[in-house]
Design a protein around this motif. Structure first.
Motif, PDB file in Angstrom:
ATOM      1  N   THR A  63      -1.091  11.597 -52.539  1.00  0.00           N
ATOM      2  CA  THR A  63      -0.716  12.055 -53.879  1.00  0.00           C
ATOM      3  C   THR A  63      -0.347  13.538 -53.854  1.00  0.00           C
ATOM      4  OG1 THR A  63      -2.122  10.384 -54.934  1.00  0.00           O
ATOM      5  CG2 THR A  63      -1.538  12.312 -56.264  1.00  0.00           C
ATOM      6  N   ALA A  64      -1.101  14.327 -53.094  1.00  0.00           N
ATOM      7  CA  ALA A  64      -0.789  15.757 -52.972  1.00  0.00           C
ATOM      8  C   ALA A  64       0.634  15.947 -52.443  1.00  0.00           C
ATOM      9  CB  ALA A  64      -1.802  16.438 -52.054  1.00  0.00           C
ATOM     10  N   ALA A  65       0.980  15.160 -51.409  1.00  0.00           N
ATOM     11  CA  ALA A  65       2.343  15.258 -50.857  1.00  0.00           C
ATOM     12  C   ALA A  65       3.383  14.787 -51.871  1.00  0.00           C
ATOM     13  CB  ALA A  65       2.431  14.436 -49.572  1.00  0.00           C
ATOM     14  N   MET A  66       3.071  13.717 -52.608  1.00  0.00           N
ATOM     15  CA  MET A  66       4.020  13.195 -53.595  1.00  0.00           C
ATOM     16  C   MET A  66       4.240  14.188 -54.733  1.00  0.00           C
ATOM     17  SD  MET A  66       6.223  10.922 -54.385  1.00  0.00           S
ATOM     18  CE  MET A  66       5.965   9.631 -53.165  1.00  0.00           C
ATOM     19  N   ILE A  67       3.232  14.983 -55.067  1.00  0.00           N
ATOM     20  CA  ILE A  67       3.407  16.030 -56.077  1.00  0.00           C
ATOM     21  C   ILE A  67       4.504  16.994 -55.630  1.00  0.00           C
ATOM     22  CG2 ILE A  67       2.293  18.084 -57.086  1.00  0.00           C
ATOM     23  CD1 ILE A  67      -0.331  16.405 -57.188  1.00  0.00           C
ATOM     24  N   LEU A  68       4.491  17.361 -54.362  1.00  0.00           N
ATOM     25  CA  LEU A  68       5.518  18.274 -53.839  1.00  0.00           C
ATOM     26  C   LEU A  68       6.882  17.591 -53.769  1.00  0.00           C
ATOM     27  CD1 LEU A  68       3.587  20.179 -51.017  1.00  0.00           C
ATOM     28  CD2 LEU A  68       3.945  20.853 -53.404  1.00  0.00           C
ATOM     29  N   ILE A  69       6.894  16.313 -53.424  1.00  0.00           N
ATOM     30  CA  ILE A  69       8.156  15.557 -53.421  1.00  0.00           C
ATOM     31  C   ILE A  69       8.724  15.494 -54.836  1.00  0.00           C
ATOM     32  CG2 ILE A  69       9.154  13.243 -53.055  1.00  0.00           C
ATOM     33  CD1 ILE A  69       7.067  12.965 -50.724  1.00  0.00           C
ATOM     34  N   ASP A  70       7.834  15.217 -55.795  1.00  0.00           N
ATOM     35  CA  ASP A  70       8.210  15.157 -57.215  1.00  0.00           C
ATOM     36  C   ASP A  70       8.865  16.465 -57.679  1.00  0.00           C
ATOM     37  OD1 ASP A  70       8.130  13.204 -59.185  1.00  0.00           O
ATOM     38  OD2 ASP A  70       6.149  13.751 -59.929  1.00  0.00           O
ATOM     39  N   ARG A  71       8.404  17.568 -57.136  1.00  0.00           N
ATOM     40  CA  ARG A  71       8.895  18.888 -57.552  1.00  0.00           C
ATOM     41  C   ARG A  71      10.090  19.352 -56.725  1.00  0.00           C
ATOM     42  NH1 ARG A  71       2.813  21.593 -58.219  1.00  0.00           N
ATOM     43  NH2 ARG A  71       2.206  20.284 -59.985  1.00  0.00           N
ATOM     44  N   GLY A  72      10.556  18.494 -55.831  1.00  0.00           N
ATOM     45  CA  GLY A  72      11.719  18.846 -55.024  1.00  0.00           C
ATOM     46  C   GLY A  72      11.428  19.820 -53.907  1.00  0.00           C
ATOM     47  N   ARG A  73      10.153  19.961 -53.548  1.00  0.00           N
ATOM     48  CA  ARG A  73       9.772  20.922 -52.510  1.00  0.00           C
ATOM     49  C   ARG A  73       9.553  20.270 -51.150  1.00  0.00           C
ATOM     50  NH1 ARG A  73       5.003  24.587 -54.321  1.00  0.00           N
ATOM     51  NH2 ARG A  73       5.768  25.774 -52.524  1.00  0.00           N
ATOM     52  N   LEU A  74       9.612  18.934 -51.119  1.00  0.00           N
ATOM     53  CA  LEU A  74       9.376  18.180 -49.887  1.00  0.00           C
ATOM     54  C   LEU A  74      10.211  16.917 -49.960  1.00  0.00           C
ATOM     55  CD1 LEU A  74       7.577  17.963 -47.274  1.00  0.00           C
ATOM     56  CD2 LEU A  74       5.876  16.780 -48.710  1.00  0.00           C
ATOM     57  N   ASP A  75      10.686  16.441 -48.808  1.00  0.00           N
ATOM     58  CA  ASP A  75      11.509  15.231 -48.773  1.00  0.00           C
ATOM     59  C   ASP A  75      10.859  14.205 -47.849  1.00  0.00           C
ATOM     60  OD1 ASP A  75      13.988  13.622 -47.423  1.00  0.00           O
ATOM     61  OD2 ASP A  75      14.431  14.187 -49.482  1.00  0.00           O
ATOM     62  N   LEU A  76      10.939  12.940 -48.265  1.00  0.00           N
ATOM     63  CA  LEU A  76      10.325  11.854 -47.496  1.00  0.00           C
ATOM     64  C   LEU A  76      10.805  11.797 -46.054  1.00  0.00           C
ATOM     65  CD1 LEU A  76      10.442   8.985 -50.123  1.00  0.00           C
ATOM     66  CD2 LEU A  76       8.410   9.669 -48.870  1.00  0.00           C
ATOM     67  N   ASP A  77      12.065  12.119 -45.826  1.00  0.00           N
ATOM     68  CA  ASP A  77      12.659  11.895 -44.510  1.00  0.00           C
ATOM     69  C   ASP A  77      12.835  13.172 -43.694  1.00  0.00           C
ATOM     70  OD1 ASP A  77      12.812   9.046 -44.767  1.00  0.00           O
ATOM     71  OD2 ASP A  77      14.350   9.392 -46.284  1.00  0.00           O
TER      72      ASP A  77
END
Length: 381
Positions: A63-77
Motif C-alpha cells: 500500500t505504501a508503494a501504491m500511494i507513491l504510484i497513485d501520486r505519479g512518483r513511482l511506476d509499476l514497470d
C-alpha cells in the motif's frame, strides 16, 4: 453449521489453536467480534490482544508503494535498480559446484511489479531449501537479522518467470524510502496508520502494547503446544516490510475496511479509487500462484489453498479467480502471517475478516480446518 463463537471455542478446546481472536466487518463497520482461550499465562484473549503479524505487514508495504504510484512518483514497470543501484548486484543462483554457489546475471531486470507480486526471483529459505543452502555456504544472514546485508538473497529464477514467495516486499519498502525520503516507519505512520486511526499498529512494541502482547506457541512432535520465542528483530538497521509489524484485530480491520471503501475510511483518503482498482487487479502478467512446499516443517506446512481454483497475485494480496463454494467470492484478496494471523477481503460480498492466533507451524492442517470452519460460518451467518 456451527456459529462463529462455537468454531472458536471448539478450536481452543481441541487445541487446534492455543487461543484465537476473530472479527468481521463490512465497509460500514465491524459486524462481529469473538475470542477464545488465553493469549498469555493468566490473560484471556481479547479484542485488543496485540499480535506479531509478520507477513500481514506485506499488504501495508505494498500500500505504501501504491500511494507513491497513485501520486505519479513511482511506476509499476520501473526497474528496481534504477531506484536502488545496489539491487543490480543481485544475481541468479544457477547451481552449486560442490558447496560453492555458481551465479549468473538475470536475463531481465526486476521491476516494482515483480517485487509486489513475488515474481522477482527472491525466495525465502523456509520454502526453498536451495536458499538455505546458499545462506549456509556464504555465511549470509537471514532476512530476520534486520540488517541491510540481509536483503541480498540470490534470485532463484529470472524475474517475471514464476511465483516464488520471499523477501520482495522488504525491497519494496526500501524503494518507498528512497523515492519518498522518509524512513518507512515514519511514512507508514504519517500516510496510513495515523489517517486510519490504527493506534495499535507499530514497528516497535510500545509499553501500552506490551501488556497486551500475546505469547507464541509451537506444536511439538508430541502434538502439544509449548511456549516459544519468535518476533521481528527490535530496532533493526532496516525495517523489513515483509514481516516487521505488530497490530491488533480491530486495527487491521480498519486497514481492510479502507480497501472495501475503495481507498478511504471515515473521511481519510489513503488511495484513489483508481489506485485501489489497480492494487486489487491480477498483476502477475499471465503467471499464477504456485503451491508453497515447506523446507522447514517445524515452521510451516505446505500451503496449497483452494485446490482447483485459479489463484493469482494482485499488487498487495493473493487473489482467487473463481468463487469458492460456501466461502469467498472470485476477486477476493487475502494473506497471512507466519504465526497464523490470517485475513481476507471479499469486495463482491462486502466482507472483511480476520482470524488470528500466535502458533507454529504456519498453515498446519489443524489450523486450516478451523479457518475453513470459521469462513463458512461467516458466510452462513
Amino acid at each position: 453449521m456451527s456459529s462463529k463463537e462455537e468454531v472458536l471455542a471448539a478450536a481452543v478446546a481441541r487445541q487446534d489453536v492455543p487461543f484465537v481472536v476473530a472479527m468481521t466487518a463490512n465497509a460500514a463497520g465491524v459486524t462481529w467480534s469473538g475470542a477464545a482461550g488465553n493469549a498469555a499465562a493468566g490473560r484471556k484473549a481479547m479484542e485488543d490482544t496485540v499480535f506479531r503479524i509478520f507477513s500481514m505487514t506485506k499488504a501495508i508495504g505494498s500500500t505504501a508503494a501504491m500511494i507513491l504510484i497513485d501520486r505519479g512518483r513511482l511506476d509499476l514497470d520501473t526497474p528496481v535498480e534504477d531506484i536502488l543501484p545496489d539491487f543490480a548486484s543481485i544475481q541468479v543462483l544457477d547451481r552449486f559446484d560442490g558447496e560453492t554457489p555458481v551465479m549468473r546475471a538475470p536475463k531481465r531486470k526486476a521491476t516494482i511489479r515483480h517485487l509486489a507480486t513475488h515474481t522477482s526471483g527472491l525466495e525465502y529459505e523456509f520454502w526453498n531449501p536451495t536458499v538455505g543452502r546458499y545462506l549456509a555456504a556464504t555465511g549470509r544472514p537471514s532476512i530476520l537479522a534486520g540488517t541491510r546485508d540481509a536483503l541480498f538473497y540470490p534470485m532463484m529464477t529470472d524475474p517475471g518467470t514464476r511465483w516464488g514467495y520471499g523477501i520482495s516486499i522488504d525491497w519494496l519498502g526500501q524503494v518507498v524510502e528512497k523515492v519518498d525520503g522518509r524512513r518507512i516507519d515514519r511514512f507508514c505512520q504519517e500516510e496510513i496508520f495515523g489517517p486510519l486511526a490504527m493506534n495499535d499498529t507499530a514497528f516497535e512494541v510500545s509499553p501500552a502494547m506490551e501488556a497486551r502482547l500475546a505469547s507464541v506457541a509451537a506444536r511439538g512432535e508430541d502434538g502439544i503446544f509449548a511456549e516459544t520465542a519468535l518476533a521481528p528483530p527490535p530496532n533493526p538497521e532496516v525495517y523489513g516490510m515483509g514481516h516487521c509489524l505488530y497490530s491488533t484485530a480491530p486495527d487491521y480491520l480498519r486497514f481492510l475496511r479502507m480497501i472495501l471503501n475503495r481507498g478511504s475510511l471515515d473521511g481519510a483518503r489513503i488511495l484513489s479509487e483508481a489506485g485501489i482498482a489497480r492494487m486489487l487487479a491480477d498483476n502477475m502478467g499471465g503467471l499464477a500462484f504456485e503451491t508453497m512446499v515447506t523446507a522447514a516443517p517445524p515452521v510451516t506446512a505446505d500451503f496449497a489453498p483452494f485446490p482447483g481454483i485459479a489463484k493469482t497475485h494482485s499488487f498487495g494480496f493473493l487473489r482467487v479467480e473463481g468463487d469458492v463454494p460456501g466461502m469467498r467470492s472470485a476477486g477476493s484478496q487475502s494473506w497471512a502471517g507466519v504465526l497464523n494471523t490470517h485475513y481476507w477481503i471479499d469486495p463482491a460480498r462486502d466482507v472483511a475478516a480476520v482470524i488470528m492466533t500466535q502458533s507454529l507451524p504456519f498453515v498446519e492442517p489443524r489450523f486450516m480446518r478451523v479457518y475453513e470452519d470459521y469462513e463458512r460460518a461467516v458466510y452462513a451467518g
